[in-house]
Motif scaffolding. Structure first.
Motif, short mmCIF file in Angstrom:
data_model
loop_
_atom_site.label_atom_id
_atom_site.label_comp_id
_atom_site.label_asym_id
_atom_site.label_seq_id
_atom_site.Cartn_x
_atom_site.Cartn_y
_atom_site.Cartn_z
N TYR A 140 5.43 -13.13 -28.13
CA TYR A 140 5.91 -12.07 -29.02
C TYR A 140 4.89 -11.88 -30.13
O TYR A 140 5.03 -12.41 -31.23
N GLY A 168 14.93 -12.11 -25.70
CA GLY A 168 14.06 -12.81 -26.63
C GLY A 168 14.32 -14.31 -26.64
O GLY A 168 15.44 -14.75 -26.37
N ILE A 170 13.75 -17.83 -29.04
CA ILE A 170 13.42 -18.34 -30.36
C ILE A 170 13.78 -19.83 -30.40
O ILE A 170 14.83 -20.24 -29.89
N LYS A 174 13.54 -22.95 -35.51
CA LYS A 174 13.61 -21.74 -36.34
C LYS A 174 15.06 -21.34 -36.61
O LYS A 174 15.40 -20.90 -37.72
N PHE A 180 14.28 -16.01 -38.63
CA PHE A 180 14.29 -15.06 -37.52
C PHE A 180 13.19 -13.99 -37.69
O PHE A 180 13.28 -12.90 -37.14
N LYS A 182 10.10 -14.05 -36.65
CA LYS A 182 9.28 -13.83 -35.47
C LYS A 182 9.79 -14.69 -34.32
O LYS A 182 9.92 -15.90 -34.45
N TYR A 183 10.04 -14.03 -33.18
CA TYR A 183 10.49 -14.74 -32.00
C TYR A 183 9.30 -15.41 -31.31
O TYR A 183 8.15 -15.03 -31.49
N ASP A 184 9.59 -16.42 -30.49
CA ASP A 184 8.52 -17.14 -29.79
C ASP A 184 8.05 -16.41 -28.55
O ASP A 184 6.92 -16.63 -28.08
N TYR A 240 15.20 -23.77 -26.74
CA TYR A 240 15.18 -22.39 -27.23
C TYR A 240 16.57 -21.77 -27.17
O TYR A 240 17.42 -22.18 -26.37
N TYR A 242 18.17 -18.35 -26.00
CA TYR A 242 17.81 -17.25 -25.12
C TYR A 242 18.76 -16.09 -25.38
O TYR A 242 19.97 -16.21 -25.16
N GLU A 243 18.22 -15.00 -25.87
CA GLU A 243 19.02 -13.80 -26.14
C GLU A 243 18.83 -12.77 -25.04
O GLU A 243 17.73 -12.59 -24.52
#
Length: 275
Positions: A140, A168, A170, A174, A180, A182-184, A240, A242-243
């Motif tokens: 990202y 996304g 993250i 974080k 929030f 910047k997402y990974d 992570y 996961y969205e």
């Protein structure tokens, strides 16, 4: 097979084969397919025996064989030419079947997501055992302009792959820091069993899943609820978050946007399924 001597007018022949008379007139004018006989009254008639040849022409047109290619074959209707034509069309048909199967799979997934969204409460927690899942991922490293995002994805993934949905990722670090900014990375479920590159194996294990209904900028509140729920139930989140948007293609109001958040759980004090 003995040829029939039954004669048919253009209208009769068109009705028999469920085509418009204009189609027959056009094929006649270009010399592709014409009536065989001429009656004493000066009218031209099709022989019933021409039906098989005409159905083959219709079949080739349904397969998007060009008029020029059909004419070329009719001029030289050899076994070799037919095999060459049929082989080429078989390849095209197989490719179309693969593409339609992918489209069917995507539609099926989206329909299931919409049906789930319809049955959801405003917010919902689930804890499930999940299998390992193959994801395609990209870093990202772009701004929040959606046009830039899509352009970036289109350079790496096929349209069919993007249609499977893009989410996304993250890190939990974080999330716990309420960062929030910047997402990974972004990800999409791998459409093909053996993707070539940028493959990420989402680990199998126990996952807590939270369905959040609301606009995208309300997601931090969803994570706050997740953290609160995890602490209350002695759950340790790892890896992570996961969205994945569930219904962005069927929205009339952004407040009804449903986001699925999944996080792996490890090292619980006792079985979470005993709760």
């Amino acid at each position: 097979m003995k040829k029939s001597n039954i004669k048919l007018t253009t209208a009769q022949f068109a009705k028999l084969h469920n085509v418009n008379k204009r189609t027959l007139h056009y094929y006649d004018n270009i010399g592709l397919f014409s009536p065989n006989t001429k009656g004493e009254n000066g009218y031209r008639y099709y022989d019933l025996s021409q039906s098989i040849e005409f159905e083959y022409i219709l079949m080739l047109r349904e397969l998007n064989v060009s008029i020029d290619d059909i004419e070329e074959y009719i001029k030289r209707p050899t076994e070799e030419n037919f095999i060459r034509l049929a082989t080429a069309k078989e390849v095209e048909i197989n490719n179309q079947i693969k593409r339609l199967k992918l489209i069917k799979k995507t539609i099926h997934e989206k329909k299931n997501q919409i049906e789930l969204c319809q049955s959801l409460e405003i917010s919902k927690f689930e804890i499930n055992e999940c299998k390992e899942e193959k994801l395609l991922i990209l870093p990202y490293d772009f701004d929040d302009d959606i046009s830039n995002t899509f352009s970036f994805m289109a350079k790496s993934w096929s349209v069919e792959q993007i249609r499977m949905g893009v989410g996304g990722m993250i890190s939990i670090d974080k999330v716990l820091k309420n960062d929030f900014s910047k997402y990974d990375g972004i990800y999409t479920p791998a459409l093909y069993p053996n993707p070539a590159k940028n493959i990420f194996h989402k680990p199998k294990g126990t996952y807590i899943t939270y369905y959040h209904r609301g606009e995208w900028d309300t997601l931090p509140h969803a994570y706050h609820q997740l953290i609160k729920y995890a602490k209350k139930n002695d759950l340790e989140m790892t890896g992570y978050a996961y969205e994945m948007g569930m219904n962005e293609f069927a929205l009339s109001n952004e407040e009804d946007y449903v986001t699925k958040i999944s996080i792996r759980i490890e090292n619980t004090r006792h079985s979470i399924f005993d709760r």
